[in-house]
Write an enzyme that holds these catalytic residues in place. Structure first.
Site, short mmCIF file in Angstrom:
data_model
loop_
_atom_site.label_atom_id
_atom_site.label_comp_id
_atom_site.label_asym_id
_atom_site.label_seq_id
_atom_site.Cartn_x
_atom_site.Cartn_y
_atom_site.Cartn_z
N LEU A 174 33.51 40.47 67.55
CA LEU A 174 32.50 41.63 67.95
C LEU A 174 31.02 41.11 67.64
O LEU A 174 30.20 41.71 68.13
CB LEU A 174 32.74 42.96 67.27
CG LEU A 174 34.25 43.44 67.35
CD1 LEU A 174 34.52 44.68 66.30
CD2 LEU A 174 34.40 43.89 69.04
N ARG A 175 30.97 40.05 67.05
CA ARG A 175 29.76 39.28 66.69
C ARG A 175 28.61 40.16 65.92
O ARG A 175 27.56 39.60 65.79
CB ARG A 175 29.01 38.73 68.02
CG ARG A 175 29.69 37.90 68.82
CD ARG A 175 30.31 36.60 68.08
NE ARG A 175 30.64 35.54 69.00
CZ ARG A 175 31.34 34.57 68.62
NH1 ARG A 175 31.54 34.47 67.13
NH2 ARG A 175 31.41 33.55 69.57
N ASP B 195 41.92 35.71 71.16
CA ASP B 195 40.96 34.87 70.35
C ASP B 195 39.55 34.95 71.05
O ASP B 195 38.69 33.88 71.11
CB ASP B 195 41.41 33.45 70.24
CG ASP B 195 40.85 32.64 69.06
OD1 ASP B 195 40.40 33.40 68.02
OD2 ASP B 195 41.00 31.52 68.86
#
Lengths: 320, 422
Positions: free
Chosen positions: B63-64, B305
């Site tokens: 999700l950064r 991924d």
């Protein structure tokens, strides 16, 4: 997938690699180079083919020799030559590779001669130029990472053809650090395309790519065995950083196994030629008596290199 | 909201398939087939020709956040997840800073809850800063919401620390999700060490970089009796090792990234940076082994991924480009494509992206009455083209750009609410 070096008409618009180049394209470059060789012998060593064209030498990795030969070649074609050593300028200021390209395109570059430490960088540039509608700007790969050094490969082909006339029936050995060598990869593709009977690579396992034989070569670890019956021997430069590390125990041990001496050269055919892309490490990959001997064509290679680079630049610049 | 999803094909990985209606009330599945007595739907969704499955569960979605918001945000990636039919996801700890403090995990969970999109299950960092020197506070991280611990894609060199981590985790029943990755072999590599890397002059990552680490992990896990999940298997040899471990009675699960089912090193083409992934795309023989292992159950789970990468970090020479692909929206269509190509039955294929990952997370994935109404409704035949404008994720980095895929999500429900509809 269309070969990214050819335009829709099948003309060579960039020179990125020799892999996948049609045989006629390679022959045309070599034939064109033959015409340019004589120019170097004239009093006035210039032709006006690229007059008004701007050739940018973009060297993201240091090189004196290759850059100089490209510069001479472009000047003999009457082009304006601009040398940029980017390795020590903009990328250190945070500018990306493609930003640099966009800026130079805005300065009306016609040909980029690119050297980069990363395999595939010239492909990225060529692809970017197509995406931004600047396909009329040409890219000539002057060496990318371990991938390709197509003008070196072509000058090697030119040299072999000059001395041996025909590739059919020839056995060519490439000796040394094939793993890290863009020169070897380009030459192998060129030799196999031109129908060379046998291409050999010779070296220790640490300096050969994992799947070397898939390039269409025979693999030898014993140099004496590998040189037997060869018509041309191409010695590769061993970079200093490879000599004393995990790939090799020492330069001395390397020379013992893979250095070209008169005694080993005697195993090849009596008229075999010895080549080296330079710069040489005397006493590491090649013994001085061989380098300076009558079978060595190392200096003619340099002369042919200028003609080959003139041929490549004039051909790509002529493609639309 | 009381909903009736009518005329659909209901595929439950546990109980099987049936046609008919599914009724949702109070955030749960109220009934299947016949309406409960007195049920009056606020809305009837006619989903003729569509398939209803439990919401997809993707166990690897970056999700950064925190720290990498220029690549993606919770808003953008959770929107992408529900557009892909994913109702629950686990996020790896490779943020900046890594998820090694309870406060970071709580903030992430809180932010995700406020958005009311997919459920988020953080995976905690196994070592502080993912530096491989000190264990994190696994107890507090678990209380904060971590469902497992991992070292993301950072190689763990210290086998003594790995053993201690397993012993400690086993003491309290924490799960370890580990990607086998040797710290030395292929450490400068960017592509599978095979004929493509040979041709293109790309530094190689040998298969042994994975198998040696896998042997270490399996050996230690057996000794420590820890709950182990092996992440991102990429080669035939790893599959054989896991098959053997399972046959030996070892309780280990494993997953494969969905792009590894469809691509191999040949797809690098002329240095396409979108094919730069970790672990690298392997040979076509490895790909065939992964597909077969997924069909026979040796590989339990398919994940995306998911790794959104900004254009600036991708538009670089292959070896300098940041690895990773955006993929949470492609998990369903690419799994369907594998199933169609290999003749795998739909319920079996869907179990790999619903029931199996749900089991790993310890959550439900079922169409049985009483189960949470986290649902994905998709049209298996609907064709669409992957493109920058058809992807919701902020990351547009996928080698499937321009590829036509079948299978489009029509509707996603989370806790009985429609969160995505097309």
């Amino acid at each position: 997938m269309r070969n990214p070096q050819l335009n829709a008409r099948g003309e060579l618009t960039h020179l990125l690699t020799l892999e996948g180049l049609p045989i006629d394209v390679i022959r045309n470059i070599l034939d064109t180079a033959a015409q340019f060789v004589s120019i170097g012998e004239r009093e006035v060593k210039k032709v006006p083919l690229l007059r008004g064209n701007a050739v940018f030498n973009l060297f993201f990795e240091n090189s004196t020799r290759t850059r100089t030969t490209f510069e001479i070649a472009a000047k003999r074609l009457s082009a304006d030559v601009i040398n940029l050593n980017i390795g020590v300028s903009s990328t250190n200021k945070g500018e990306t590779l493609l930003d640099t390209i966009d800026n130079l395109v805005a300065m009306d570059a016609d040909v980029f001669v690119v050297r980069h430490a990363q395999s595939g960088a010239p492909h990225l540039i060529a692809q970017h130029l197509a995406q931004v509608g600047r396909s009329h700007v040409h890219v000539v790969n002057a060496g990318d990472g371990r991938h390709a050094h197509p003008t070196q490969g072509l000058l090697d082909l030119y040299t072999i053809r000059h001395y041996k006339k025909d590739f059919h029936g020839l056995t060519v050995a490439i000796v040394g650090d094939v793993l890290h060598s863009r020169v070897a990869r380009s030459l192998i593709h060129g030799l196999t395309t031109l129908g060379t009977s046998e291409v050999r690579v010779i070296g220790p396992r640490t300096l050969l790519p994992t799947a070397a034989e898939t390039l269409g070569v025979r693999v030898y670890h014993d140099m004496r065995e590998g040189l037997r019956g060869c018509d041309a021997i191409v010695m590769l430069r061993l970079q200093n950083e490879r000599m004393n590390g995990t790939l090799l125990p020492s330069a001395a041990e390397y020379f013992k196994h893979y250095g070209l001496t008169q005694e080993k050269l005697a195993l090849a055919r009596p008229d075999a030629i010895v080549m080296h892309p330079g710069p040489m490490n005397r006493g590491v990959e090649i013994d001085s008596p061989v380098a300076d001997g009558e079978r060595s064509v190392i200096l003619p290679q340099v002369t042919f290199g200028i003609a080959v680079r003139m041929a490549v630049m004039s051909i790509v610049a002529g493609a639309r | 909201m009381r909903l009736e999803i009518a005329n659909a094909r209901l595929v439950d990985p546990v109980t099987g398939e049936r046609e008919g209606s599914l009724y949702v009330a109070d955030g749960r599945i109220a009934a299947v087939g016949a309406a409960p007595v007195g049920f009056r739907a606020d809305r009837v969704l006619d989903m003729r020709g569509c398939v209803v499955v439990p919401g997809l569960v993707d166990i690897a979605v970056r999700l950064r956040e925190p720290g990498l918001e220029y690549k993606a945000t919770l808003e953008s990636e959770l929107a992408a997840a529900i557009a892909g039919g994913v109702t629950s996801l686990a996020c790896p700890p490779d943020t900046d800073p890594p998820l090694d403090e309870p406060g970071l995990v709580e903030m992430l969970k809180h932010r995700a809850r406020m958005l009311h999109l997919a459920h988020v299950y953080p995976v905690g960092a196994l070592t502080a800063g993912l530096e491989g020197t000190a264990l994190t506070q696994m107890g507090e991280l678990t209380e904060a919401g971590c469902v497992a611990f991992s070292h993301a894609d950072v190689a763990l060199a210290d086998t003594d620390l790995l053993r201690r981590a397993m012993q400690y985790a086993a003491t309290f029943g924490y799960a370890l999700w580990l990607r086998p990755n040797d710290p030395y072999l292929g450490r400068n590599g960017v592509a599978h060490d095979g004929d493509v890397a040979t041709r293109l002059g790309l530094p190689g990552i040998p298969v042994t970089a994975e198998t040696i680490a896998l042997a270490t992990i399996l050996t230690l896990a057996r000794e420590c009796d820890v709950r182990l999940h092996v992440c991102r298997v990429s080669c035939a040899r790893s599959v054989a090792m896991l098959r053997e471990a399972k046959a030996d009675g070892m309780a280990v699960s494993c997953d494969v990234a969905v792009h590894h089912l469809h691509l191999c090193d040949g797809d690098i083409g002329w240095f396409d940076a979108n094919t730069r992934v970790v672990p690298p795309l392997r040979s076509s023989a490895d790909r065939a082994a992964l597909r077969a292992a997924l069909a026979d159950g040796t590989i339990d789970i398919v994940c995306s991924d998911h790794a959104p990468v900004d254009d600036d970090s991708k538009q670089l020479p292959f070896g300098e480009a940041e690895p990773g692909v955006t993929g949470v929206e492609l998990l369903l269509p690419l799994t369907l494509r594998w199933a169609a190509e290999d003749g795998v039955a739909l319920p079996t294929a869907l179990a790999r992206i619903t029931r199996a990952p749900a089991q790993l997370l310890g959550i439900a994935a079922s169409l049985a009455p009483g189960a949470p109404a986290d649902l994905c409704v998709f049209d298996a035949q609907a064709a669409w083209t992957v493109g920058r404008d058809t992807l919701t994720s902020q990351g547009k980095n996928t080698p499937f750009l321009g590829v036509d895929l079948a299978g489009r999500v029509r509707c996603t429900l989370v806790d009985g609410e429609i969160v995505h509809e097309t």
